[in-house]
Motif scaffolding. Structure first.
Motif, mmCIF file in Angstrom:
data_model
loop_
_atom_site.group_PDB
_atom_site.id
_atom_site.type_symbol
_atom_site.label_atom_id
_atom_site.label_comp_id
_atom_site.label_asym_id
_atom_site.label_seq_id
_atom_site.Cartn_x
_atom_site.Cartn_y
_atom_site.Cartn_z
ATOM 1 N N ALA A 1 52.550 -9.541 116.681
ATOM 2 C CA ALA A 1 52.091 -8.796 118.145
ATOM 3 C C ALA A 1 50.455 -9.244 118.244
ATOM 4 O O ALA A 1 50.029 -9.357 116.970
ATOM 5 C CB ALA A 1 52.213 -7.514 118.221
ATOM 6 N N VAL A 2 50.090 -9.315 119.446
ATOM 7 C CA VAL A 2 48.735 -9.502 119.787
ATOM 8 C C VAL A 2 48.092 -8.510 120.448
ATOM 9 O O VAL A 2 48.502 -8.130 121.319
ATOM 10 C CB VAL A 2 48.487 -10.845 120.505
ATOM 11 C CG1 VAL A 2 47.189 -11.203 120.673
ATOM 12 C CG2 VAL A 2 49.013 -12.139 119.581
ATOM 13 N N ALA A 3 46.649 -8.274 120.378
ATOM 14 C CA ALA A 3 46.206 -7.167 120.944
ATOM 15 C C ALA A 3 44.455 -7.807 121.397
ATOM 16 O O ALA A 3 44.073 -8.585 120.484
ATOM 17 C CB ALA A 3 45.794 -5.747 120.160
ATOM 18 N N PHE A 4 44.164 -7.568 122.397
ATOM 19 C CA PHE A 4 42.745 -7.911 122.775
ATOM 20 C C PHE A 4 41.851 -6.828 122.648
ATOM 21 O O PHE A 4 42.002 -5.644 123.295
ATOM 22 C CB PHE A 4 42.813 -8.625 124.204
ATOM 23 C CG PHE A 4 43.411 -9.943 124.093
ATOM 24 C CD1 PHE A 4 42.607 -11.045 123.775
ATOM 25 C CD2 PHE A 4 44.793 -10.100 124.044
ATOM 26 C CE1 PHE A 4 43.149 -12.522 123.704
ATOM 27 C CE2 PHE A 4 45.465 -11.509 124.142
ATOM 28 C CZ PHE A 4 44.626 -12.518 124.010
ATOM 29 N N THR A 5 40.559 -7.049 122.517
ATOM 30 C CA THR A 5 39.673 -6.054 122.432
ATOM 31 C C THR A 5 38.377 -6.672 122.985
ATOM 32 O O THR A 5 38.115 -7.851 122.730
ATOM 33 C CB THR A 5 39.320 -5.504 121.027
ATOM 34 O OG1 THR A 5 38.711 -6.308 120.106
ATOM 35 C CG2 THR A 5 40.357 -4.840 120.549
ATOM 36 N N ILE A 6 37.436 -5.764 123.553
ATOM 37 C CA ILE A 6 36.037 -6.347 124.147
ATOM 38 C C ILE A 6 35.107 -5.394 123.823
ATOM 39 O O ILE A 6 35.444 -4.153 123.711
ATOM 40 C CB ILE A 6 36.243 -6.615 125.663
ATOM 41 C CG1 ILE A 6 37.138 -7.576 126.090
ATOM 42 C CG2 ILE A 6 34.800 -6.764 126.114
ATOM 43 C CD1 ILE A 6 37.560 -7.408 127.580
#
Length: 356
Positions: free
Chosen positions: A86-91
């Motif tokens: 799975a892939v998760a994005f954070t800023i």
């Protein structure tokens, strides 16, 4: 060697390639970290949103599971199916263009993203300290400065933008190594020596999003977690200051956000920037976990192996170029790590080393 590497990277774009390595990522996920986003009107040269769109289109087209960070933490903890690539994005930080530029792009693809905000920044009480340093260097009429850091004499001189940027990056790195109580004085000393006045409020290119914009972004699917009040290196703070930075940022976020996420993001986020003291404070407050900025995969086996591991989940800087994105999400980078027995630094955006 370079041409061979480029040929191998281009091969990652071949149809069907991702499926070949899915088993490598069985209990791992890729968490990406971003900061600034390109905004020509405000003179910001951050992540190119065209590249971001291409990456999100690729991930969607190849059926990668794009997870909210809270769901990923549950998976890593053993609730539900394994992460399986799975892939998760954070800023990080809470800049204005993260709301005006980035949020609509992630919403366009229905991709969850978590932004960690520095609450004092959004409250209008400060602007981020490394931006103050950049402002001083870029507005300096002089081309040389000498400063004393304890027993060390820093001597910077430059004839062009590249040399000035190197001096700026070195000064930022030096500021990360000194006690937080001394950092503001060091920046003030720099400004005085170079004859630059630091405005009380950030210039437009360094402006934060507002709390109203944060809530509007929640409506587009963006989640928000705390990233401290003033963005100090927590390990350089006193126990009282560390407690304040964590508890107050969480309190402010809970007061302003509709659905605040109880996952913390360490300022700067290197292994030396937090430790047992900070993880203990987060555990006592009931946080689900925490994100570091050290390159590596979010590994379910490691996450479940010890109570502290959920408070030091790793992530990668979002890479330049689609082949590099595929290198991380497909399992190629995971194979390289297993062969090397260590986590290599990612080919991430040029300023990520300065901002976390």
């Amino acid at each position: 060697m370079g041409s061979v590497r480029q040929t191998l990277l281009k091969s990652l774009l071949l149809p069907g390639f991702p499926a070949l390595l899915k088993h490598v990522q069985r209990d791992c996920a890729t968490v990406f970290m971003l900061h600034r986003f390109e905004d020509a009107e405000r003179g910001i040269a951050g992540c190119d949103v065209t590249h971001l769109r291409h990456a999100l289109a690729y991930l969607t087209r190849n059926h990668y599971e794009l997870l909210p960070l809270a769901d990923l933490f549950e998976r890593l903890g053993g609730k539900g199916p394994l992460a399986r690539g799975a892939v998760a994005f954070t800023i990080d930080d809470g800049y204005l263009e993260q709301a005006t530029v980035a949020a609509p792009v992630f919403a366009e693809f229905g991709c969850p993203v978590t932004t960690f905000v520095t609450t004092g920044f959004l409250d209008g009480k400060l602007w981020l300290w490394w931006d103050q340093i950049e402002h001083v260097f870029q507005h300096a009429a002089r081309r040389r400065v000498q400063l004393r850091f304890g027993d060390t004499l820093l001597d910077y001189r430059w004839e062009n933008d590249e040399q000035r940027n190197r001096a700026q990056a070195d000064f930022i790195a030096e500021c990360k190594r000194i006690p937080e109580a001394e950092k503001a004085a060091a920046i003030a000393q720099l400004a005085l020596a170079l004859g630059v006045e630091i405005p009380h409020l950030p210039p437009p290119r360094y402006a934060p999003m507002s709390w109203d914009q944060l809530r509007a972004c929640e409506g587009m699917g963006m989640a928000f977690g705390p990233h401290s009040v003033t963005h100090p290196v927590l390990s350089r703070t006193t126990p009282a200051a560390m407690t304040y930075e964590i508890t107050e940022s969480w309190s402010r976020l809970r007061a302003e956000a509709r659905s605040p996420l109880p996952i913390f993001c360490y300022p700067n986020g290197g292994w030396d920037d937090f430790g047992a003291r900070e993880m203990g404070a987060l555990r006592q407050l009931g946080f689900l976990g925490a994100i570091a900025s050290e390159p590596g995969y979010a590994n379910g086996m490691a996450f479940r192996d010890g109570a502290d591991n959920r408070y030091r989940v790793q992530r990668f800087g979002f890479p330049d170029g689609l082949p590099h994105v595929i290198q991380y999400v497909s399992g190629v980078e995971r194979i390289k790590q297993l062969l090397r027995g260590r986590a290599p630094a990612p080919n991430s955006q040029r300023l990520d080393a300065q901002r976390s």
